[in-house]
Scaffold this motif. Sequence first.
Motif, PDB file in Angstrom:
ATOM      1  N   HIS A  18      37.480  45.187  33.560  1.00 26.83           N
ATOM      2  CA  HIS A  18      38.554  45.481  32.640  1.00 26.83           C
ATOM      3  C   HIS A  18      39.831  45.270  33.890  1.00 26.83           C
ATOM      4  CE1 HIS A  18      42.242  47.994  31.666  1.00 26.83           C
ATOM      5  NE2 HIS A  18      42.563  48.954  32.450  1.00 26.83           N
ATOM      6  N   HIS A  53      41.662  56.631  28.589  1.00 30.55           N
ATOM      7  CA  HIS A  53      42.108  56.731  26.951  1.00 30.55           C
ATOM      8  C   HIS A  53      41.516  56.688  26.449  1.00 30.55           C
ATOM      9  CE1 HIS A  53      45.459  53.974  29.990  1.00 30.55           C
ATOM     10  NE2 HIS A  53      44.482  53.468  30.007  1.00 30.55           N
ATOM     11  N   HIS A  77      40.168  52.875  38.775  1.00 27.28           N
ATOM     12  CA  HIS A  77      41.260  51.542  38.813  1.00 27.28           C
ATOM     13  C   HIS A  77      42.393  51.476  38.839  1.00 27.28           C
ATOM     14  CE1 HIS A  77      41.721  52.285  34.878  1.00 27.28           C
ATOM     15  NE2 HIS A  77      42.743  51.151  34.425  1.00 27.28           N
ATOM     16  N   HIS A  80      45.688  51.063  37.506  1.00 23.06           N
ATOM     17  CA  HIS A  80      45.866  51.071  36.224  1.00 23.06           C
ATOM     18  C   HIS A  80      47.448  50.271  35.774  1.00 23.06           C
ATOM     19  CE1 HIS A  80      43.680  55.121  35.552  1.00 23.06           C
ATOM     20  NE2 HIS A  80      43.883  56.029  37.380  1.00 23.06           N
ATOM     21  N   ALA A  81      47.246  49.959  34.866  1.00 23.30           N
ATOM     22  CA  ALA A  81      48.354  48.878  34.378  1.00 23.30           C
ATOM     23  C   ALA A  81      49.254  49.908  32.843  1.00 23.30           C
ATOM     24  CB  ALA A  81      47.995  47.643  33.862  1.00 23.30           C
ATOM     25  N   GLU A  82      48.936  51.026  32.687  1.00 24.83           N
ATOM     26  CA  GLU A  82      49.774  51.728  32.176  1.00 24.83           C
ATOM     27  C   GLU A  82      50.493  52.890  32.443  1.00 24.83           C
ATOM     28  OE1 GLU A  82      46.975  51.504  32.386  1.00 24.83           O
ATOM     29  OE2 GLU A  82      45.862  50.338  30.825  1.00 24.83           O
ATOM     30  N   ASP A  95      38.541  53.124  31.648  1.00 23.73           N
ATOM     31  CA  ASP A  95      38.849  51.939  30.318  1.00 23.73           C
ATOM     32  C   ASP A  95      38.350  50.854  30.955  1.00 23.73           C
ATOM     33  OD1 ASP A  95      41.059  53.392  30.735  1.00 23.73           O
ATOM     34  OD2 ASP A  95      42.989  51.734  31.332  1.00 23.73           O
TER      35      ASP A  95
END
Length: 255
Positions: free
Chosen positions: A144, A201, A88, A90-92, A161
């Motif tokens: 997510h 994660h 996906h 990612h946001a992290e 996620d």
Amino acid sequence: MSSTKTTQQPSIHPYIPMHYQHFAVDIFFEEQAEIYPLWSGEGNLSYFILNPQTKEVVLIDPDLEILGAYLLTLDQNKLRLVAVIDTHTHAEHATAAPTLSQLLQVPYIMHQQAPSRFVTERIKDGDERTLGGMTFQFLHTPGHTVDMTSIRLGKRLFTGDSLFIKSCGRADLPGGDAGQQYRSIHQLAQFPDDYTIHPGHDYNNHISSPLSAVSQHNHRLQISSQEAFVAFMTAHYAQEEKPDNLEYYVAFNAQ
Ligand SMILES: [Fe+2]
């Protein structure tokens, strides 16, 4: 969230170069594949998946922070990367997939709704691809993010996620939808008990688990209705801080 990788025992195995041994946390075997999870940042997991017969490699969710680990592992062992996949947007953390795709001229595979213009192959729910002699099936599991796609290899599910071992990905970040997340984690929980999940994660040193144990011990799967799940997620994440540098990572990964 606190970093967990420092609490891991180094895992010594023949492929990962010495400088990166402490990022390698385990090894799993699935039919023709050897799976090396690599831990980076604050609980990010990427997967280096090798077909030892053909020396071909597929990378899932590579993290730019450890780009050197992937490149050196490939180079020192004369392995050939054949595809990179992001589950996906990612946001992290920043993805290494566009860099690897362009540098090594390999496909960058993501769901058709992924915004990145560097994606070279866009898949949809149910698609299968044989990469390096290993067959991957893609399962669209939004919630997510809109583009979140889990990946099945044999009896293993790389759940990104969506479904974690004792939890699930949050649904309050850009593109999140808690109702969809409820449906997606239950869809994944329908696979047979002897399947293993490998999440994107984990913040508590849980890097894989048989689905039977996840179904039993993951309290978010026990919430009995979509409505109650949405209420739980909304209340829970109202208290939670957003990931560091969220806007930067979303913009970086979506460009
Ligand atoms: Fe994420």
